[in-house]
Design an enzyme around this catalytic site. Structure first.
Site, short mmCIF file in Angstrom:
data_model
loop_
_atom_site.label_atom_id
_atom_site.label_comp_id
_atom_site.label_asym_id
_atom_site.label_seq_id
_atom_site.Cartn_x
_atom_site.Cartn_y
_atom_site.Cartn_z
CG HIS A 1 1.90 2.87 19.55
ND1 HIS A 1 1.39 1.73 20.11
CD2 HIS A 1 3.04 2.49 18.91
CE1 HIS A 1 2.20 0.71 19.85
NE2 HIS A 1 3.20 1.16 19.12
CD GLU B 1 -3.72 4.57 20.15
OE1 GLU B 1 -4.40 3.53 20.03
OE2 GLU B 1 -2.56 4.69 19.67
CG ASP C 1 17.13 2.56 -16.18
OD1 ASP C 1 17.65 2.66 -17.31
OD2 ASP C 1 16.03 2.03 -15.97
CB THR D 1 14.07 -9.99 -15.50
OG1 THR D 1 14.66 -9.95 -16.81
CG2 THR D 1 14.42 -11.31 -14.84
#
Length: 364
Positions: free
Chosen positions: A51, A53, A206, A297
């Site tokens: 995290h 801290e 694509d 779509t």
């Protein structure tokens, strides 16, 4: 001494570096200061741990030695956690480090925290200030907060069209409607998202890689998710080469195709429902922010189901006419009152093109 607003601004800048990189955990930033001097800085680690801290405390120790943060002020963009998970509570780490004050914008809505982090700090005689930077922090953490509040991911739909709303010529040519500056901006948006969603039609037409191709940010690519009910994605598709793609489709109806795709490195998850069910499946994987780059779509299905929170609309200065392929399919709207409505957030020139960002008119 640096004002709280400025210290929080530095912490928010750190938090932005983690957008799209922290898995199911929020992207949090932390700055530790004394007398206007930055002692340590950190953000939530890639994948969600360590995290912020913990990283800031470690940074301060590496820079100035153990004990350097005693009595210092900690600016963190979310209440420090108070529960034992895979890592010890951040509130406990701050208490053990002997910091003197913690500044945060608001409490963490996670029921395992929800004020307990602040209470643990105050019980250890650490001063707690809540409120600075709240508006900016809530905007940055909006996907996490929505996920906590409603269990729903935040969906950003990206469209790139001509002035008359086309995405390709009648023959299907679409590269490029917008210029390189706009495409670079799209890659930055990808990097700040947890997952990038497209449809099987786009993959077939694509063959996109759906990665981030910005210098120094190759490792910031979001998890590619393909909505492919019939599992039509080719095993040779570029999007599968990174080995982290997720395909949502009816594997029960197409077991052989599912097996082939899994052999190619994709994770195939059973999903044969509508747009809300699709988004629920993605949220179930821990992704709070979804960037959608599908074709007409998929875009229409999301809008019809009122599942789009933000529209990112790039417009190139080209006109293709009525025989071109449109950005959206028919939506069956007969009354204006039934149309999805969005409020413009910003509009800017991106090279020769225009980018307008729109937010859903009704936020949950």
């Amino acid at each position: 001494m640096m004002p709280d607003a400025q210290g929080m601004a530095l912490a928010l800048a750190m938090a932005r570096r983690g957008l799209g990189r922290t898995g199911g955990n929020p992207a949090v930033g932390c700055i530790i200061m004394r007398g206007g001097r930055v002692l340590g800085r950190g953000r939530t680690g890639d994948g969600g741990r360590p995290h912020a801290e913990t990283n800031a405390l470690a940074d301060a120790a590496a820079r100035y030695g153990a004990g350097t943060v005693r009595g210092a002020t900690v600016f963190v963009t979310l209440e420090p956690c108070a529960h034992h998970g895979k890592t010890p509570p951040c509130a406990q780490a701050l208490v053990q480090a002997g910091v003197g004050r913690v500044v945060a914008p608001f409490a963490d809505p996670d029921p395992r925290v929800a004020g307990r982090g602040f209470a643990a700090l105050e019980a250890a005689d650490i001063a707690v200030t809540v409120g600075p930077g709240e508006k900016a922090a809530r905007a940055l953490l909006a996907p996490y907060l929505r996920m906590r509040r409603s269990g729903r991911a935040t969906v950003t739909l990206k469209l790139a069209t001509t002035l008359d709303g086309a995405i390709a010529t009648a023959a299907g040519e679409s590269q490029w409607i917008t210029g390189p500056d706009a495409r670079r901006r799209v890659h930055l948006m990808r990097a700040r998202s947890d997952a990038i969603l497209t449809g099987a039609g786009t993959v077939l037409a694509d063959d996109p890689a759906l990665d981030v191709r910005l210098v120094g940010m190759a490792d910031a690519s979001p998890v590619p998710v393909i909505a492919d009910r019939r599992l039509r994605t080719p095993t040779t598709a570029r999007v599968l080469t990174a080995g982290a793609a997720v395909i949502l489709g009816d594997r029960a109806a197409y077991p052989d195709r599912a097996a082939a795709l899994e052999a190619a490195g994709a994770a195939v998850i059973q999903m044969a429902g509508d747009a809300p069910a699709l988004l629920d499946a993605i949220a179930g994987l821990g992704h709070a922010s979804i960037f959608c780059e599908g074709g007409a779509t998929l875009a229409t299905a999301l809008l019809r189901a009122d599942c789009v929170d933000r529209l990112v609309w790039f417009t190139g200065g080209t006109i293709l006419g009525g025989d071109a392929r449109r950005a959206l399919d028919a939506m069956g709207i007969n009354a204006l009152a039934d149309a999805p409505r969005f409020r413009q957030v910003s509009c800017e020139a991106i090279g020769p093109d225009t980018l307008c960002v729109w937010r859903r008119d009704q936020e949950d």
